[in-house]
Design a protein around this motif. Structure first.
Motif, PDB file in Angstrom:
ATOM      1  N   ILE A   7       0.861  -1.181   0.000  1.00 43.70           N
ATOM      2  CA  ILE A   7       0.000   0.000   0.000  1.00 43.70           C
ATOM      3  C   ILE A   7       0.898   1.233   0.000  1.00 43.70           C
ATOM      4  O   ILE A   7       1.751   1.383   0.879  1.00 43.70           O
ATOM      5  CB  ILE A   7      -0.921   0.030   1.230  1.00 43.70           C
ATOM      6  CG1 ILE A   7      -1.793  -1.236   1.274  1.00 43.70           C
ATOM      7  CG2 ILE A   7      -1.784   1.291   1.238  1.00 43.70           C
ATOM      8  CD1 ILE A   7      -2.504  -1.443   2.594  1.00 43.70           C
ATOM      9  N   CYS A   8       0.723   2.080  -0.985  1.00 46.44           N
ATOM     10  CA  CYS A   8       1.556   3.272  -1.123  1.00 46.44           C
ATOM     11  C   CYS A   8       0.633   4.483  -1.197  1.00 46.44           C
ATOM     12  O   CYS A   8      -0.312   4.494  -2.001  1.00 46.44           O
ATOM     13  CB  CYS A   8       2.389   3.145  -2.392  1.00 46.44           C
ATOM     14  SG  CYS A   8       3.750   4.309  -2.518  1.00 46.44           S
ATOM     15  N   PHE A   9       0.869   5.495  -0.373  1.00 53.89           N
ATOM     16  CA  PHE A   9      -0.043   6.638  -0.355  1.00 53.89           C
ATOM     17  C   PHE A   9       0.727   7.956  -0.342  1.00 53.89           C
ATOM     18  O   PHE A   9       1.885   8.022   0.056  1.00 53.89           O
ATOM     19  CB  PHE A   9      -0.967   6.574   0.878  1.00 53.89           C
ATOM     20  CG  PHE A   9      -0.265   6.844   2.182  1.00 53.89           C
ATOM     21  CD1 PHE A   9      -0.248   8.124   2.727  1.00 53.89           C
ATOM     22  CD2 PHE A   9       0.390   5.831   2.861  1.00 53.89           C
ATOM     23  CE1 PHE A   9       0.412   8.386   3.921  1.00 53.89           C
ATOM     24  CE2 PHE A   9       1.053   6.084   4.053  1.00 53.89           C
ATOM     25  CZ  PHE A   9       1.072   7.361   4.580  1.00 53.89           C
ATOM     26  N   ASP A  10       0.046   9.004  -0.789  1.00 58.25           N
ATOM     27  CA  ASP A  10       0.570  10.368  -0.677  1.00 58.25           C
ATOM     28  C   ASP A  10       0.012  10.982   0.594  1.00 58.25           C
ATOM     29  O   ASP A  10      -1.223  11.039   0.770  1.00 58.25           O
ATOM     30  CB  ASP A  10       0.134  11.228  -1.871  1.00 58.25           C
ATOM     31  CG  ASP A  10       0.772  10.798  -3.178  1.00 58.25           C
ATOM     32  OD1 ASP A  10       1.749  10.041  -3.138  1.00 58.25           O
ATOM     33  OD2 ASP A  10       0.279  11.226  -4.242  1.00 58.25           O
ATOM     34  N   ALA A  11       0.882  11.450   1.472  1.00 56.55           N
ATOM     35  CA  ALA A  11       0.416  12.106   2.688  1.00 56.55           C
ATOM     36  C   ALA A  11      -0.357  13.374   2.330  1.00 56.55           C
ATOM     37  O   ALA A  11      -0.193  13.948   1.241  1.00 56.55           O
ATOM     38  CB  ALA A  11       1.598  12.453   3.587  1.00 56.55           C
ATOM     39  N   LYS A  12      -1.201  13.819   3.231  1.00 54.60           N
ATOM     40  CA  LYS A  12      -1.972  15.044   3.002  1.00 54.60           C
ATOM     41  C   LYS A  12      -1.045  16.196   2.648  1.00 54.60           C
ATOM     42  O   LYS A  12      -0.021  16.407   3.292  1.00 54.60           O
ATOM     43  CB  LYS A  12      -2.767  15.403   4.261  1.00 54.60           C
ATOM     44  CG  LYS A  12      -3.666  16.629   4.086  1.00 54.60           C
ATOM     45  CD  LYS A  12      -4.332  17.012   5.393  1.00 54.60           C
ATOM     46  CE  LYS A  12      -3.354  17.658   6.349  1.00 54.60           C
ATOM     47  NZ  LYS A  12      -4.005  18.140   7.581  1.00 54.60           N
ATOM     48  N   GLY A  13      -1.386  16.927   1.588  1.00 53.13           N
ATOM     49  CA  GLY A  13      -0.576  18.055   1.164  1.00 53.13           C
ATOM     50  C   GLY A  13       0.505  17.699   0.158  1.00 53.13           C
ATOM     51  O   GLY A  13       1.141  18.586  -0.413  1.00 53.13           O
ATOM     52  N   TYR A  14       0.699  16.406  -0.075  1.00 53.40           N
ATOM     53  CA  TYR A  14       1.747  15.952  -0.983  1.00 53.40           C
ATOM     54  C   TYR A  14       1.145  15.266  -2.209  1.00 53.40           C
ATOM     55  O   TYR A  14       0.035  14.719  -2.154  1.00 53.40           O
ATOM     56  CB  TYR A  14       2.664  14.956  -0.290  1.00 53.40           C
ATOM     57  CG  TYR A  14       3.475  15.508   0.851  1.00 53.40           C
ATOM     58  CD1 TYR A  14       4.782  15.953   0.654  1.00 53.40           C
ATOM     59  CD2 TYR A  14       2.950  15.589   2.139  1.00 53.40           C
ATOM     60  CE1 TYR A  14       5.546  16.450   1.700  1.00 53.40           C
ATOM     61  CE2 TYR A  14       3.697  16.083   3.195  1.00 53.40           C
ATOM     62  CZ  TYR A  14       4.991  16.513   2.967  1.00 53.40           C
ATOM     63  OH  TYR A  14       5.734  17.007   4.009  1.00 53.40           O
ATOM     64  N   GLY A  15       1.911  15.258  -3.297  1.00 50.03           N
ATOM     65  CA  GLY A  15       1.524  14.488  -4.461  1.00 50.03           C
ATOM     66  C   GLY A  15       0.119  14.770  -4.939  1.00 50.03           C
ATOM     67  O   GLY A  15      -0.268  15.908  -5.171  1.00 50.03           O
TER      68      GLY A  15
END
Length: 312
Positions: A66-74
């Motif tokens: 599972i790969c995610f963009d943190a809030k505010g990123y990407g």
């Protein structure tokens, strides 16, 4: 236009809504690949899922990655409201709870690793195992000159830059700067490709709000480091004081040529975490997933196998 998410994950980019530290619903972009025990990848400051591009496929052969963009990123939402110090900790906890029905293996780098340390201390039940890569647990200052320069600028100025789409208008310059600055985190920086620079800078050039939100994170980090150095109350010293509470299997990975945070910090950190192991990767800089992905993936898989996680 190429869709990196669609090419990387079977279902492409998915979106999860969580309640952030300010009590607002925010959309988090993520992708997943593989089956089995959940393995969550947590990126560092200023980055996004693309930073794990060389790790996703090899790890997905054995786990549900599972790969995610943190809030505010990407590709994740960039809310306008100001952020609170430590907001990433609450939000990482909520992302893990939402996407994992069992304790997860968490693999995290740089600021993402520092945040993961804080979360495992508060919520050990969420972690089956922890891999920390080049974690800034003993920082003296923001490690990069551009980070320090951005952290000194008024956030309102960066919002104007975002609103006027100046990073888009000067995209050639932005990419040239990033290409040069990559030499700080890589050993063989001449191997940086135009495609890599394109995707690293993509959110800053094409997604409004990215520059301002990342700058806000840099300002928060700079303030916390300053408080740490001045021995004032801060989140970093709180994390340091509770390292002995971590009981899940832990691997500390460090590039021997990390110019941002010295490799000697690896052994120093190991001495504070019961039963932690250290793996030093030779000829490797701060961005280990890009610099030495084969060595990094091998170290992660060997550690997980040795600690009882059967490869599927």
């Amino acid at each position: 236009m190429q869709d990196w998410w669609r090419e990387t994950f079977p279902q492409g980019r998915q979106n999860l809504t969580i309640i952030d530290a300010n009590g607002h619903p925010v959309s988090i972009a993520y992708g997943e690949k593989g089956t089995g025990k959940p393995l969550v990848l947590v990126h560092g400051i200023g980055s996004w899922c693309y930073s794990w591009r060389h790790c996703i496929e090899p790890l997905a052969k054995h786990f549900r990655v599972i790969c995610f963009d943190a809030k505010g990123y990407g590709f994740s939402e960039k809310p306008a409201h100001p952020e609170k110090p430590g907001h990433q900790m609450l939000e990482l906890e909520r992302i893990i709870r939402a996407l994992c029905s069992e304790p997860a293996i968490v693999v995290a780098i740089s600021l993402g690793a520092l945040v993961s340390l804080a979360v495992v201390q508060e919520h050990p039940e969420l972690f089956a195992s922890l891999v920390l890569i080049n974690v800034p647990i003993f920082p003296e200052r923001l490690p990069n000159r551009w980070m320090r320069s951005l952290s000194d600028l008024p956030i309102e100025l960066l919002k104007i830059v975002d609103s006027l789409r100046l990073t888009f208008l000067f995209s050639t310059l932005v990419r040239a700067i990033v290409r040069v600055e990559r030499r700080e985190v890589l050993v063989d920086w001449s191997a940086v490709t135009p495609e890599e620079v394109y995707w690293i800078t993509y959110p800053y050039i094409y997604i409004p709000g990215t520059l301002a939100k990342v700058t806000e994170e840099l300002q928060i980090a700079a303030q916390e480091i300053k408080r740490l150095q001045q021995k004032q109350p801060n989140l970093i010293s709180q994390i340091q004081s509770r390292l002995g509470e971590i009981t899940c299997p832990t691997l500390i990975v460090w590039g021997d040529q990390d110019r941002w945070f010295p490799a000697t910090d690896a052994e120093k950190l190991r001495s504070h975490i019961p039963h932690a192991q250290v793996e030093i990767i030779q000829d490797c800089g701060h961005d280990a997933p890009a610099n030495c992905p084969q060595e990094l993936n091998a170290a992660i898989l060997e550690f997980l196998q040795d600690t009882g996680f059967t490869n599927t």
